[in-house]
Design a protein around this motif. Structure first.
Motif, PDB file in Angstrom:
ATOM      1  N   LEU A 330       3.160  -7.378 -16.750  1.00  0.00           N
ATOM      2  CA  LEU A 330       1.868  -7.547 -17.414  1.00  0.00           C
ATOM      3  C   LEU A 330       1.069  -8.665 -16.743  1.00  0.00           C
ATOM      4  O   LEU A 330      -0.160  -8.566 -16.618  1.00  0.00           O
ATOM      5  N   VAL A 331       1.765  -9.723 -16.305  1.00  0.00           N
ATOM      6  CA  VAL A 331       1.092 -10.788 -15.560  1.00  0.00           C
ATOM      7  C   VAL A 331       0.500 -10.221 -14.272  1.00  0.00           C
ATOM      8  O   VAL A 331      -0.654 -10.502 -13.911  1.00  0.00           O
ATOM      9  N   ALA A 332       1.290  -9.398 -13.569  1.00  0.00           N
ATOM     10  CA  ALA A 332       0.809  -8.805 -12.315  1.00  0.00           C
ATOM     11  C   ALA A 332      -0.341  -7.834 -12.566  1.00  0.00           C
ATOM     12  O   ALA A 332      -1.321  -7.798 -11.803  1.00  0.00           O
ATOM     13  N   PHE A 333      -0.253  -7.018 -13.642  1.00  0.00           N
ATOM     14  CA  PHE A 333      -1.353  -6.110 -13.988  1.00  0.00           C
ATOM     15  C   PHE A 333      -2.611  -6.905 -14.316  1.00  0.00           C
ATOM     16  O   PHE A 333      -3.719  -6.549 -13.901  1.00  0.00           O
ATOM     17  N   ASP A 334      -2.454  -7.990 -15.085  1.00  0.00           N
ATOM     18  CA  ASP A 334      -3.601  -8.788 -15.520  1.00  0.00           C
ATOM     19  C   ASP A 334      -4.258  -9.513 -14.347  1.00  0.00           C
ATOM     20  O   ASP A 334      -5.480  -9.671 -14.314  1.00  0.00           O
ATOM     21  N   ASP A 335      -3.451  -9.942 -13.397  1.00  0.00           N
ATOM     22  CA  ASP A 335      -3.995 -10.608 -12.203  1.00  0.00           C
ATOM     23  C   ASP A 335      -4.563  -9.605 -11.203  1.00  0.00           C
ATOM     24  O   ASP A 335      -5.217 -10.004 -10.219  1.00  0.00           O
ATOM     25  N   GLY A 336      -4.280  -8.326 -11.404  1.00  0.00           N
ATOM     26  CA  GLY A 336      -4.824  -7.295 -10.530  1.00  0.00           C
ATOM     27  C   GLY A 336      -4.125  -7.155  -9.198  1.00  0.00           C
ATOM     28  O   GLY A 336      -4.657  -6.502  -8.291  1.00  0.00           O
ATOM     29  N   VAL A 337      -2.920  -7.729  -9.054  1.00  0.00           N
ATOM     30  CA  VAL A 337      -2.225  -7.639  -7.762  1.00  0.00           C
ATOM     31  C   VAL A 337      -1.555  -6.283  -7.582  1.00  0.00           C
ATOM     32  O   VAL A 337      -1.307  -5.855  -6.441  1.00  0.00           O
ATOM     33  N   ILE A 338      -1.223  -5.587  -8.690  1.00  0.00           N
ATOM     34  CA  ILE A 338      -0.661  -4.238  -8.615  1.00  0.00           C
ATOM     35  C   ILE A 338      -1.202  -3.411  -9.767  1.00  0.00           C
ATOM     36  O   ILE A 338      -1.795  -3.939 -10.721  1.00  0.00           O
ATOM     37  N   ASP A 339      -1.002  -2.101  -9.675  1.00  0.00           N
ATOM     38  CA  ASP A 339      -1.213  -1.208 -10.803  1.00  0.00           C
ATOM     39  C   ASP A 339      -0.013  -0.279 -10.888  1.00  0.00           C
ATOM     40  O   ASP A 339       0.971  -0.455 -10.168  1.00  0.00           O
ATOM     41  N   THR A 340      -0.067   0.713 -11.753  1.00  0.00           N
ATOM     42  CA  THR A 340       1.112   1.555 -11.964  1.00  0.00           C
ATOM     43  C   THR A 340       1.447   2.412 -10.761  1.00  0.00           C
ATOM     44  O   THR A 340       2.567   2.916 -10.653  1.00  0.00           O
ATOM     45  N   THR A 341       0.500   2.587  -9.824  1.00  0.00           N
ATOM     46  CA  THR A 341       0.755   3.437  -8.659  1.00  0.00           C
ATOM     47  C   THR A 341       1.321   2.661  -7.475  1.00  0.00           C
ATOM     48  O   THR A 341       1.668   3.270  -6.464  1.00  0.00           O
ATOM     49  N   TYR A 342       1.379   1.360  -7.615  1.00  0.00           N
ATOM     50  CA  TYR A 342       1.889   0.543  -6.500  1.00  0.00           C
ATOM     51  C   TYR A 342       3.345   0.926  -6.220  1.00  0.00           C
ATOM     52  O   TYR A 342       4.170   0.974  -7.135  1.00  0.00           O
ATOM     53  N   THR A 343       3.674   1.220  -4.942  1.00  0.00           N
ATOM     54  CA  THR A 343       5.012   1.684  -4.577  1.00  0.00           C
ATOM     55  C   THR A 343       5.880   0.555  -4.058  1.00  0.00           C
ATOM     56  O   THR A 343       5.401  -0.384  -3.410  1.00  0.00           O
ATOM     57  N   ILE A 344       7.161   0.667  -4.352  1.00  0.00           N
ATOM     58  CA  ILE A 344       8.148  -0.339  -3.956  1.00  0.00           C
ATOM     59  C   ILE A 344       9.356   0.387  -3.377  1.00  0.00           C
ATOM     60  O   ILE A 344       9.842   1.357  -3.965  1.00  0.00           O
ATOM     61  N   ASP A 345       9.855  -0.101  -2.262  1.00  0.00           N
ATOM     62  CA  ASP A 345      11.057   0.461  -1.654  1.00  0.00           C
ATOM     63  C   ASP A 345      12.260  -0.338  -2.150  1.00  0.00           C
ATOM     64  O   ASP A 345      12.497  -1.459  -1.698  1.00  0.00           O
ATOM     65  N   THR A 346      12.989   0.226  -3.080  1.00  0.00           N
ATOM     66  CA  THR A 346      14.158  -0.472  -3.622  1.00  0.00           C
ATOM     67  C   THR A 346      15.413  -0.236  -2.786  1.00  0.00           C
ATOM     68  O   THR A 346      16.480  -0.757  -3.111  1.00  0.00           O
ATOM     69  N   GLY A 347      15.273   0.574  -1.734  1.00  0.00           N
ATOM     70  CA  GLY A 347      16.388   0.787  -0.825  1.00  0.00           C
ATOM     71  C   GLY A 347      17.550   1.500  -1.480  1.00  0.00           C
ATOM     72  O   GLY A 347      17.385   2.395  -2.315  1.00  0.00           O
ATOM     73  N   CYS A 348      18.740   1.052  -1.127  1.00  0.00           N
ATOM     74  CA  CYS A 348      19.964   1.679  -1.634  1.00  0.00           C
ATOM     75  C   CYS A 348      20.468   1.045  -2.918  1.00  0.00           C
ATOM     76  O   CYS A 348      21.585   1.312  -3.354  1.00  0.00           O
ATOM     77  N   GLY A 349      19.659   0.157  -3.511  1.00  0.00           N
ATOM     78  CA  GLY A 349      20.059  -0.474  -4.761  1.00  0.00           C
ATOM     79  C   GLY A 349      20.559  -1.890  -4.603  1.00  0.00           C
ATOM     80  O   GLY A 349      20.919  -2.533  -5.586  1.00  0.00           O
ATOM     81  N   ILE A 350      20.562  -2.388  -3.354  1.00  0.00           N
ATOM     82  CA  ILE A 350      20.949  -3.781  -3.092  1.00  0.00           C
ATOM     83  C   ILE A 350      19.925  -4.376  -2.134  1.00  0.00           C
ATOM     84  O   ILE A 350      19.598  -3.771  -1.107  1.00  0.00           O
ATOM     85  N   MET A 351      19.421  -5.569  -2.470  1.00  0.00           N
ATOM     86  CA  MET A 351      18.435  -6.233  -1.612  1.00  0.00           C
ATOM     87  C   MET A 351      18.727  -7.726  -1.578  1.00  0.00           C
ATOM     88  O   MET A 351      19.044  -8.337  -2.603  1.00  0.00           O
ATOM     89  N   GLN A 352      18.603  -8.293  -0.364  1.00  0.00           N
ATOM     90  CA  GLN A 352      18.791  -9.728  -0.198  1.00  0.00           C
ATOM     91  C   GLN A 352      17.553 -10.476  -0.684  1.00  0.00           C
ATOM     92  O   GLN A 352      16.429 -10.163  -0.289  1.00  0.00           O
ATOM     93  N   MET A 353      17.787 -11.431  -1.578  1.00  0.00           N
ATOM     94  CA  MET A 353      16.704 -12.267  -2.094  1.00  0.00           C
ATOM     95  C   MET A 353      17.047 -13.727  -1.821  1.00  0.00           C
ATOM     96  O   MET A 353      17.815 -14.346  -2.568  1.00  0.00           O
TER      97      MET A 353
END
Length: 709
Positions: A330-353
């Protein structure tokens, strides 16, 4: 010639004046002497004639549900004692007389006590009394001064029965029987909403102390004002008089709905037992007003049953898990940085952070791959949420945290209930030496998915309630009004905390996503075939002693949402805490949410009994014999004319037991006691059984027990 002889009369007047003057001077002198020299003596005399002030406790106010049902009320209870050295110790003649009366009545007294308290035998009562009678005191005397006769408190009716027993019916100042009053707080619905309603603990001397919940928060209003009473000796009798009258406490009308509370409690306990969970919380709130209609706090006891021990709904702060992802997006929606169509590559289910592995719950099945923001919340992807927040707020995490406070998830609700714990969402700080406050590179991505924060369930459901209310955040309300003598002296109103937690477009997007979470995501178990449900699941790991590396982990499972989606009426959060797998917020907490939502909606759809009546029919209640005058009054108030009605009458035969079967309690007692015997009522409803058969010959002193069902 005048008959007035001045020479004779004036000396008489002068003599009278002198005598009156001397009397006046004597009175003044005596008053001055009493006020000065004799003051201490007369103060001692006055203190002998007047007792010290006694406080008169007022009636404590009641606590009621929103529909007027009694949730908590005060009733008097008594502990009974015996003083075996009453009166003047030096009067040996009186002491011998008192002891002779005591022993002559002892056997019948113990038999009477056994009849009233059948769990103790007459022999046990006799042993108990004799133990106190022969007890040696430190001052060398024999006989306890404050000997407890029976270990439990008794009701007022039972106390009145005890007062009629031999020896106990004699003056207490001379024969020693006495009692201490207590105010017992009783809840007609048992443990229902116990932690929210609160409790009273009574101590020796009749003092009582509010312990928690509404009882403690509104103690000064419920308690009232204490009065003052003194006793004055008049003609060798101590006569009480009131110096200051007590003022009874006011009644508290809560927002709790008994039906909804019972429904929520039963649904939660059933699921807790099914999964052997250690703890559970439910909060049900009205969307438009913020009224808390049900609040349940259950913890498992040592016997395996569940009890309300703590008000965890408002005080148990923990890492909320995936229900927090809604606030992040909701913070990201309110700031306008993404909407519901914004795509994300989650890969194989594991990501280095930043050197740590972020995993989705299905990583062992290959993950979700490329998904949009809406689908990210539907399947509760940790990688999808943390990637977005880290990408757009990684260089300025303060903006993200400020956004959390802006959308209301970090709002201090300032609840008027003792024990409330506001959220703990920390600002970025890399200079502190306190480990729990230190902000590292991994803090932001893990905070975005519901870790690194401490939030109580009441804050989470208030946030979701604001989404259901089109962005308007309402303060949770527990009390509707305060009533005194039938008059409303204070009334609370729905209070808006934030007029808008986010832009209307952002709120609308989130409403759509939450509806899809239930219809096509992980929250399907919470849905209903009768109406649409919106919400979000949450599953968080909670480390036990030894930390996460010890391998012993609890799970905090939650589902928070609202229903029906198209016109939200209620928001609800369900939280469960359990050890080990399986652990699923959607399947377990969602199941409780499903049962509650369907029960609440079914209740709101119930038709009134009047709607099913045949307009051509005439309904006349069945009126049994009894007080016909009162019965006619009630029927007239119901709009039923009694002019041509024939009432069933019970013919009264002197010294013969009437038939009360089928009567209400009041009519049955009326019919029995007019025969000169005492009636004892058990249960409620109509009389189904009477201990003395109809037509039996009655004798003085008989007691008839009327069983109602």
């Amino acid at each position: 010639m005048s008959r007035f002889n001045k020479e004779k009369v004036m000396p008489r007047y002068f003599a009278i004046a002198v005598v009156l003057t001397l009397i006046g001077l004597a009175v003044i002198f005596k008053a001055g002497y009493t006020m000065t020299v004799g003051r201490s003596y007369w103060e001692v005399v006055a203190n002998r004639l007047k007792s010290d002030s006694d406080s008169v406790r007022p009636d404590r106010g009641n606590i009621l549900s929103s529909d007027g049902q009694l949730l908590a009320s005060s009733i008097p209870e008594y502990m009974i004692f015996m003083d075996f050295q009453p009166g003047d110790r030096e009067d040996t003649a009186w002491t011998h007389k008192r002891d002779s009366v005591y022993y002559s009545k002892l056997d019948s007294l113990c038999c009477g006590l056994h009849d009233i308290f059948p769990e103790w035998t007459a022999e046990k009562f006799k042993e108990r009394l004799e133990e106190g009678h022969h007890k040696k005191l430190r001052d060398g005397t024999t006989g306890a001064r404050h000997w407890k006769i029976y270990p439990k408190r008794i009701s007022y009716n039972t106390y009145c029965e005890v007062l009629q027993l031999p020896y106990f019916n004699l003056p207490k100042n001379k024969y020693g029987f006495h009692a201490e009053p207590f105010v017992a707080r009783r809840r007609p619905f048992g443990s229902l909403a116990e932690r929210t309603i609160g409790d009273i603990r009574s101590f020796e001397g009749g003092k009582d102390t509010a312990r928690f919940g509404i009882e403690l928060t509104y103690d000064s209003i419920l308690r009232g004002q204490v009065g003052i009473r003194r006793k004055q000796k008049v003609l060798n009798r101590m006569v009480p008089f009131v110096v200051k009258s007590p003022v009874a406490g006011a009644d508290i009308i809560t927002t709790i709905d008994v039906g909804m509370q019972d429904l929520a409690e039963q649904a939660l306990i059933e699921e807790l037992k099914k999964w052997e969970a250690s703890m559970g919380v439910v909060i049900l709130m009205e969307v438009k007003t913020g009224n808390v209609k049900a609040i349940v706090n259950m913890r498992r006891g040592s016997d395996g049953e569940y009890y309300e021990r703590f008000n965890d709904a408002i005080s148990y702060r923990c890492e909320p898990g995936s229900v927090f992802k809604v606030a992040s997006f909701l913070v990201a929606f309110d700031d306008g940085v993404i909407d519901t169509t914004y795509t994300i590559d989650t890969g194989c289910g594991i990501m280095q952070m930043h050197g740590a592995k972020m995993k989705d719950h299905n990583w062992h099945r290959g993950g979700y791959g490329v998904i949009n923001a809406a689908r990210t919340l539907e399947v509760s992807s940790n990688i999808g949420v943390s990637y977005v927040i880290d990408k757009f707020y990684g260089k300025n995490p303060t903006k993200y945290v400020e956004g959390l406070y802006r959308v209301g998830i970090g709002q201090d609700l300032e609840l008027p209930i003792v024990g409330y714990a506001p959220p703990k969402i920390r600002m970025p700080n890399t200079k502190t030496t306190k480990r729990s406050d230190y902000w590292s590179k991994t803090t932001l991505p893990w905070m975005s998915i519901g870790y690194e924060t401490q939030i109580a369930p009441i804050n989470t459901v208030t946030f979701y309630n604001a989404i259901a209310n089109n962005g308007k955040m309402m303060r949770p309300r527990f009390v509707e009004k305060i009533v005194k003598d039938g008059q409303v002296i204070y009334e609370t109103h729905p209070e808006v905390i934030k007029e808008r937690i986010a832009k209307p477009s952002a709120v609308k997007m989130m409403q759509t996503v939450l509806r899809h979470v239930v219809s096509q995501g992980l929250g399907k178990r919470a849905g209903s075939h009768s109406f649409q449900v919106s919400g979000k699941t949450g599953t968080a790991q909670v480390a036990k002693a030894g930390g996460y590396k010890s391998g012993v982990v609890d799970y905090w499972l939650s589902f928070c949402g609202y229903f029906p989606s198209d016109n939200p009426q209620y928001s609800c959060i369900v939280c469960l805490k359990k050890s080990g797998l399986p652990a699923s917020g959607g399947a377990m907490s969602g199941a409780v949410f499903h049962n509650i939502s369907e029960g609440v909606m079914a209740k709101s759809l119930k038709l009134r009994v009047e709607d099913a009546r045949d307009s051509l029919s005439v309904f006349i209640p069945d009126v049994k014999g009894g007080n016909v005058k009162n019965a006619k009054f009630v029927l007239e108030q119901l709009g039923i004319h009694t002019g041509e009605m024939k009432f069933e009458t019970t013919k009264s035969v002197p010294h013969q037991m009437p038939n009360t079967i089928g009567m209400g309690a009041r009519d049955a007692v009326y019919a029995v006691e007019r025969q000169g015997i005492k009636a004892r009522v058990k249960g409620k409803g109509r009389v189904v059984r009477q201990s003395i058969a109809p037509g039996s010959r009655l004798k003085d002193g008989m007691i008839c027990t009327l069983e109602l069902n």
